[in-house]
Enzyme design. Structure first.
Site, mmCIF file in Angstrom:
data_model
loop_
_atom_site.group_PDB
_atom_site.id
_atom_site.type_symbol
_atom_site.label_atom_id
_atom_site.label_comp_id
_atom_site.label_asym_id
_atom_site.label_seq_id
_atom_site.Cartn_x
_atom_site.Cartn_y
_atom_site.Cartn_z
ATOM 1 N N HIS A 23 11.176 41.780 15.862
ATOM 2 C CA HIS A 23 12.043 41.656 17.038
ATOM 3 C C HIS A 23 11.275 40.899 18.111
ATOM 4 O O HIS A 23 10.672 41.481 19.009
ATOM 5 C CB HIS A 23 12.459 43.046 17.530
ATOM 6 C CG HIS A 23 13.579 43.026 18.519
ATOM 7 N ND1 HIS A 23 14.605 43.944 18.511
ATOM 8 C CD2 HIS A 23 13.860 42.182 19.552
ATOM 9 C CE1 HIS A 23 15.450 43.673 19.497
ATOM 10 N NE2 HIS A 23 15.002 42.610 20.154
ATOM 11 N N HIS A 25 11.801 37.233 20.356
ATOM 12 C CA HIS A 25 12.553 36.027 20.715
ATOM 13 C C HIS A 25 11.556 34.946 21.112
ATOM 14 O O HIS A 25 10.813 35.117 22.085
ATOM 15 C CB HIS A 25 13.504 36.324 21.874
ATOM 16 C CG HIS A 25 14.506 37.390 21.573
ATOM 17 N ND1 HIS A 25 15.755 37.111 21.063
ATOM 18 C CD2 HIS A 25 14.445 38.743 21.695
ATOM 19 C CE1 HIS A 25 16.423 38.243 20.885
ATOM 20 N NE2 HIS A 25 15.642 39.250 21.260
ATOM 21 N N HIS A 211 21.517 42.900 17.363
ATOM 22 C CA HIS A 211 21.165 43.837 18.429
ATOM 23 C C HIS A 211 22.310 44.846 18.592
ATOM 24 O O HIS A 211 23.480 44.450 18.667
ATOM 25 C CB HIS A 211 20.981 43.094 19.749
ATOM 26 C CG HIS A 211 19.721 42.288 19.828
ATOM 27 N ND1 HIS A 211 19.281 41.481 18.813
ATOM 28 C CD2 HIS A 211 18.808 42.157 20.841
ATOM 29 C CE1 HIS A 211 18.139 40.885 19.187
ATOM 30 N NE2 HIS A 211 17.836 41.283 20.405
ATOM 31 N N GLU A 214 21.248 49.323 22.273
ATOM 32 C CA GLU A 214 20.255 49.203 23.348
ATOM 33 C C GLU A 214 20.899 49.734 24.624
ATOM 34 O O GLU A 214 20.481 50.744 25.178
ATOM 35 C CB GLU A 214 19.828 47.750 23.527
ATOM 36 C CG GLU A 214 18.832 47.542 24.669
ATOM 37 C CD GLU A 214 18.534 46.065 24.937
ATOM 38 O OE1 GLU A 214 17.542 45.806 25.643
ATOM 39 O OE2 GLU A 214 19.286 45.188 24.472
ATOM 40 N N ASP A 292 9.749 42.044 21.637
ATOM 41 C CA ASP A 292 11.004 41.537 22.195
ATOM 42 C C ASP A 292 10.817 40.204 22.920
ATOM 43 O O ASP A 292 10.921 39.139 22.320
ATOM 44 C CB ASP A 292 11.627 42.599 23.104
ATOM 45 C CG ASP A 292 13.126 42.423 23.295
ATOM 46 O OD1 ASP A 292 13.692 41.454 22.761
ATOM 47 O OD2 ASP A 292 13.741 43.256 23.981
ATOM 48 N N ASP A 293 10.565 40.252 24.221
ATOM 49 C CA ASP A 293 10.350 39.055 25.050
ATOM 50 C C ASP A 293 9.056 39.260 25.837
ATOM 51 O O ASP A 293 9.078 39.526 27.042
ATOM 52 C CB ASP A 293 11.530 38.847 26.010
ATOM 53 C CG ASP A 293 12.841 38.678 25.275
ATOM 54 O OD1 ASP A 293 13.122 37.557 24.825
ATOM 55 O OD2 ASP A 293 13.582 39.670 25.132
#
Length: 355
Positions: A23, A25, A211, A214, A292-293
């Site tokens: 996961h 990006h 996704h 969340e 994630d980011d």
């Protein structure tokens, strides 16, 4: 708050433990320093209200109100990426950083619509990222998979067009998986059934994820599994609110790709300790720990591992289980999985004095 100390031995163990990231990006690895370099290089005009310095931007990144607040900055950041080399440099910066953090396999997301909407071709974006993946394999022996994500806030017709434009890349296996991201609650999975069916028709080997759970309630997870026929759920923390869903995730070995620091930064929980990680373990729900980011959320994969340790203090055996289920839930071939599982055993056996 931290309850357990990350001693040098714990830190070394968690650093060396072979990791799979599911996961991540690639656009979310755009550090402020690189962002401003690309602004200069490409002559990009940012909005007048956008921070003017690296430090100002870091302050913003430390104080997101929610998912949408983050996404607003994320999409502005995408505007500085123009050439194939820009996309290569972005992804290569990520791989260089995590090569020292025990990362052995990465299944990475990218958002073509953030770029095709600006007149940049899907091929340019994909080629840049593909080059970085190949170099990561060559220089660091990090195996990779590319997952093309659809932006759920975009019109469904545009998402369909994106899938159609990716036909040859899906057929050839350059694109290994299809994902779905962006604002969750207003855009439920049922909107994207035909997009997923079309993509799968191009290549039966295409892997499917999305996704869900969340910000959306557990029904988003259930509907994603039922309607989009995914074999994995990205995030999925709110699955814990539905006991039957938890049983299903365990029985079907549906892996959740959890992102602890992201959940804190976007106000899903106030602290990593509030995440239902122990409950997932107790109920045999497989999960991996991801970043994630990371440029926006203050930590790459190792930092997420360390933050989780500092809250839960899990034993070496528990971490070995997490590492192994991360490998088993990956989309790499059986030979690669066996290599990585052997590496886990080597690291675990090396730290004989660690509880």
């Amino acid at each position: 708050m931290a309850k357990f100390e990350c001693t040098d031995e714990v830190t070394n163990f968690l650093t060396e433990l072979p990791k799979c990231e599911h996961h991540l990006h690639l656009e979310g690895t755009l550090e402020p320093e690189l962002l401003f370099q690309l602004v200069e290089r490409n002559g990009v005009q940012l909005p007048g209200t956008f921070p003017k310095t690296v430090n100002e931007l870091h302050v913003i990144y430390n104080n997101f109100a929610d998912l949408q607040d983050f996404l607003n900055y994320y999409y502005i950041g995408c505007n500085v990426l123009l050439s194939e080399d820009d996309f290569f440099e972005l992804a290569w910066s990520y791989f260089k950083r995590v090569s020292t953090q025990g990362l052995r396999h990465a299944e990475v997301f990218y958002d073509p619509q953030s770029h095709t909407s600006r007149g940049i071709s899907l091929e340019v974006v994909t080629k840049g990222f593909e080059r970085a993946c190949a170099k990561a394999q060559e220089e660091f022996n990090i195996s990779t998979k590319l997952i093309m994500c659809l932006l759920r806030h975009c019109p469904v017709e545009e998402c369909m067009d994106t899938v159609k434009s990716a036909k040859s890349l899906i057929e050839s296996g350059v694109i290994d998986g299809l994902g779905l991201d962006s604002s969750e609650r207003p855009f439920p999975p049922e909107l994207f059934v035909e997009c997923y069916q079309l993509a799968k028709s191009y290549n039966k080997e295409l892997q499917l994820t999305a996704h869900a759970g969340e910000e959306g309630d557990p029904s988003f997870v259930t509907n994603t599994l039922d309607l989009l026929e995914t074999t994995r759920i990205d995030h999925g923390v709110r699955s814990i609110e539905d006991a039957e869903l938890i049983k299903r995730l365990a029985a079907q070995k549906v892996m959740l790709t959890l992102c602890p620091l992201s959940n804190v930064k976007l106000q899903v929980v106030k602290d990593v300790s509030e995440l239902p990680l122990q409950e997932f373990l107790d109920n045999d729900v497989p999960f991996s720990i991801n970043s994630d980011d990371p440029a926006y959320f203050g930590g790459y994969i190792l930092q997420n591992y360390l933050e989780v340790y500092s809250r839960f203090g899990w034993s070496k055996a528990v971490w070995a289980k997490i590492a192994r289920q991360s490998i088993e839930g990956s989309w790499c071939d059986p030979k690669r999985k066996q290599e990585l599982l052997s590496e886990v055993s080597e690291v675990v056996n090396k730290y004989v004095n660690l509880p």
